[in-house]
Design an enzyme around this catalytic site. Structure first.
Site, PDB file in Angstrom:
ATOM      1  N   PRO A 120      58.400 240.842  81.668  1.00 57.62           N
ATOM      2  CA  PRO A 120      58.923 239.682  80.930  1.00 57.62           C
ATOM      3  C   PRO A 120      59.706 238.755  81.849  1.00 57.62           C
ATOM      4  O   PRO A 120      60.482 239.214  82.681  1.00 57.62           O
ATOM      5  CB  PRO A 120      59.838 240.312  79.877  1.00 57.62           C
ATOM      6  CG  PRO A 120      60.166 241.678  80.396  1.00 57.62           C
ATOM      7  CD  PRO A 120      58.988 242.104  81.205  1.00 57.62           C
ATOM      8  N   CYS A 171      61.876 235.105  81.469  1.00 60.46           N
ATOM      9  CA  CYS A 171      62.419 233.926  80.789  1.00 60.46           C
ATOM     10  C   CYS A 171      61.986 232.679  81.528  1.00 60.46           C
ATOM     11  O   CYS A 171      62.051 232.630  82.755  1.00 60.46           O
ATOM     12  CB  CYS A 171      63.942 233.944  80.836  1.00 60.46           C
ATOM     13  SG  CYS A 171      64.679 235.095  79.716  1.00 60.46           S
ATOM     14  N   TYR A 175      72.393 242.729  77.567  1.00 57.76           N
ATOM     15  CA  TYR A 175      72.323 242.046  76.283  1.00 57.76           C
ATOM     16  C   TYR A 175      72.760 243.009  75.178  1.00 57.76           C
ATOM     17  O   TYR A 175      73.154 244.136  75.438  1.00 57.76           O
ATOM     18  CB  TYR A 175      70.925 241.440  76.082  1.00 57.76           C
ATOM     19  CG  TYR A 175      70.602 240.448  77.197  1.00 57.76           C
ATOM     20  CD1 TYR A 175      71.445 239.364  77.419  1.00 57.76           C
ATOM     21  CD2 TYR A 175      69.528 240.630  78.063  1.00 57.76           C
ATOM     22  CE1 TYR A 175      71.207 238.462  78.469  1.00 57.76           C
ATOM     23  CE2 TYR A 175      69.277 239.731  79.101  1.00 57.76           C
ATOM     24  CZ  TYR A 175      70.127 238.657  79.300  1.00 57.76           C
ATOM     25  OH  TYR A 175      69.906 237.789  80.331  1.00 57.76           O
TER      26      TYR A 175
HETATM   27  C1  LIG Z   1      62.124 234.355  86.429  1.00 57.09           C
HETATM   28  C2  LIG Z   1      62.485 235.718  85.894  1.00 57.09           C
HETATM   29  C3  LIG Z   1      62.806 235.847  84.559  1.00 57.09           C
HETATM   30  C4  LIG Z   1      63.095 237.117  84.028  1.00 57.09           C
HETATM   31  N1  LIG Z   1      63.279 237.246  82.671  1.00 57.09           N
HETATM   32  C5  LIG Z   1      63.375 238.472  82.132  1.00 57.09           C
HETATM   33  C6  LIG Z   1      63.319 238.650  80.724  1.00 57.09           C
HETATM   34  O1  LIG Z   1      63.112 237.704  79.959  1.00 57.09           O
HETATM   35  N2  LIG Z   1      63.470 239.909  80.239  1.00 57.09           N
HETATM   36  C7  LIG Z   1      63.629 240.990  81.071  1.00 57.09           C
HETATM   37  O2  LIG Z   1      63.758 242.107  80.584  1.00 57.09           O
HETATM   38  N3  LIG Z   1      63.640 240.845  82.410  1.00 57.09           N
HETATM   39  C8  LIG Z   1      63.481 239.627  82.943  1.00 57.09           C
HETATM   40  N4  LIG Z   1      63.383 239.503  84.301  1.00 57.09           N
HETATM   41  C9  LIG Z   1      63.376 240.722  85.128  1.00 57.09           C
HETATM   42  C10 LIG Z   1      61.940 241.158  85.403  1.00 57.09           C
HETATM   43  O3  LIG Z   1      61.244 241.475  84.215  1.00 57.09           O
HETATM   44  C11 LIG Z   1      61.893 242.364  86.363  1.00 57.09           C
HETATM   45  O4  LIG Z   1      62.450 243.471  85.711  1.00 57.09           O
HETATM   46  C12 LIG Z   1      62.638 242.109  87.661  1.00 57.09           C
HETATM   47  O5  LIG Z   1      62.380 240.810  88.168  1.00 57.09           O
HETATM   48  C13 LIG Z   1      62.263 243.135  88.735  1.00 57.09           C
HETATM   49  O6  LIG Z   1      60.873 243.092  88.983  1.00 57.09           O
HETATM   50  P1  LIG Z   1      60.244 242.352  90.278  1.00 57.09           P
HETATM   51  O7  LIG Z   1      60.891 242.987  91.484  1.00 57.09           O
HETATM   52  O8  LIG Z   1      58.776 242.635  90.181  1.00 57.09           O
HETATM   53  O9  LIG Z   1      60.569 240.894  90.189  1.00 57.09           O
HETATM   54  C14 LIG Z   1      63.125 238.255  84.858  1.00 57.09           C
HETATM   55  C15 LIG Z   1      62.850 238.088  86.231  1.00 57.09           C
HETATM   56  C16 LIG Z   1      62.506 236.858  86.736  1.00 57.09           C
HETATM   57  C17 LIG Z   1      62.147 236.732  88.200  1.00 57.09           C
END
Ligand SMILES: Cc1cc2nc3c(=O)[nH]c(=O)nc-3n(C[C@H](O)[C@H](O)[C@H](O)COP(=O)(O)O)c2cc1C
Length: 367
Positions: free
Chosen positions: A25, A27, A185
């Protein structure tokens, strides 16, 4: 067909995931009044044609006050349902299961977009702030809004709003929902001893701190048909300094399983008092041990997430039974063709076969 673990299908209730790669996910902070728009369709268009095996769309408010920022999406009115339908149609056409993460942002609601500093909204320039709610009247950080501690009626309202958002998710064409229980949250705030200082049935020992997450899961499960999966994203620990522990999260996962939650998406952190997740710079796959432990102890399928952008690492996590799925956020932002490139790198006999037919046809001609 292939026996590369990352590219084998996976089944949860009535939903088949074509492979083990999930879009985490993210945002977008681009909605107006909680309604997704052309930006969201463009963003998700990148992934509907990517060969990804499943998608969780961004933290989406169950109520206006449950949104993180004024740009966050919602699922609390009909206009939002209709706009989400245009996003889910993109995925349905490609056979990619799509889930929505339903959220109440608690004390971390009413904030600015990250690139505006992510601090609390103020009346000057960044739009009017709104009243926030939390387990206890403690600001998430110094200088942030002081939330109102939820009373019994407020707690009932939150449970009702989660269930109503789940019903709207079905109308909007989602294949299931993910309850957001992570990242500081509301539901995580109830789980964490840092943010939950209540002395009633919702505070104190872990059995009490998990009460609201469990009640929410029960209400959401009751709102979903039997063939629809229910996912729960947990922050498994607060950090090295104490607070919420993996022991608490395993206990929560057992309880969620009993309520019909089908899979735990194992993340971490988000309560500022929990400090950094680790004192060192996180390593690739640093949260995988959470997914592995929950999977082993509860028998529930899990999603591993966090710095998993190397295809070999992703494949080994599934191959070694540490998690059932791997979720990527930034890796997919930088390369929406990540699943195709991973298939190539891992020696998939027909990497293009994971893509839509038209792309596959021309890419096969080129290879
Ligand atoms: C732009 C962006 C928005 C994010 N929004 C959410 C979100 O809406 N809900 C959530 O649980 N995590 C959110 N995250 C966290 C990611 O889901 C993920 O857990 C985190 O980035 C680690 O994974 P990665 O190393 O592959 O980026 C967001 C991360 C990014 C980069």
């Amino acid at each position: 067909m292939t026996d590369i673990p990352l590219f084998t299908p996976f089944q949860l209730r009535g939903v088949t995931f074509p492979n083990r790669i999930m879009l985490a996910p993210m945002c977008q902070y681009q909605a107006i009044d909680g309604v997704p728009n052309a930006w969201h369709r463009a963003h998700h268009g990148r992934y509907a044609t990517s060969g990804v095996g499943s998608v969780v769309v961004e933290a989406t408010g169950i109520s206006p006050e449950g949104r993180i920022s004024p740009g966050c999406t919602g699922l609390y009115n009909d206009a939002q349902v209709a706009a989400w339908r245009e996003v889910t149609d993109l995925y349905r056409a490609q056979g990619i299961p799509v889930f929505v993460q339903i959220n109440h942002a608690g004390a971390k609601a009413s904030t600015k977009r990250p690139w505006d500093g992510a601090g609390p909204l103020d009346p000057q320039g960044s739009g009017p702030a709104w009243q926030t709610f939390a387990p206890s009247a403690l600001p998430a950080r110094e200088g942030w809004h002081t939330p109102q501690a939820l009373d019994a009626a407020g707690i009932e309202g939150v449970i009702r709003d989660f269930a109503a958002a789940a019903r709207r998710a079905i109308e909007a064409g989602f294949d299931g929902v993910e309850i957001h229980g992570a990242h500081g949250y509301l539901l995580h705030e109830f789980m964490s001893p840092y943010s939950n200082r209540r002395t009633d049935d919702y505070g104190g020992p872990v059995e009490n701190r998990m009460r609201l997450p469990v009640e929410v899961a029960r209400a959401v499960r009751a709102a979903l048909p039997d063939d629809m999966p229910l996912l729960y994203r947990a922050s498994c620990v607060d950090g090295e300094g104490g607070g919420l522990t993996l022991y608490d999260t395993v206990a929560l996962s057992h309880a969620l399983r009993a309520e019909g939650v089908d899979m735990i998406d194992a993340s971490g952190g988000g309560i500022p008092a929990g400090m950094r997740l680790t004192q060192q710079k996180p390593e690739p796959g640093f949260q995988v041990p959470f997914a592995e432990r929950i999977r082993q102890d509860t028998g529930l399928p899990t999603v591993a997430v966090g710095m998993i952008s190397d295809p070999e690492l992703a494949n080994s996590i599934v191959a070694e039974g540490k998690a059932d799925l791997v979720a990527l956020a930034r890796g997919m932002l930088s390369d929406p063709a990540w699943p195709y490139h991973a298939a190539q790198k891992l020696g998939h006999p027909e990497p293009a076969s994971i893509l839509p037919k038209l792309y596959a046809f021309y890419l096969k001609l080129a290879s």
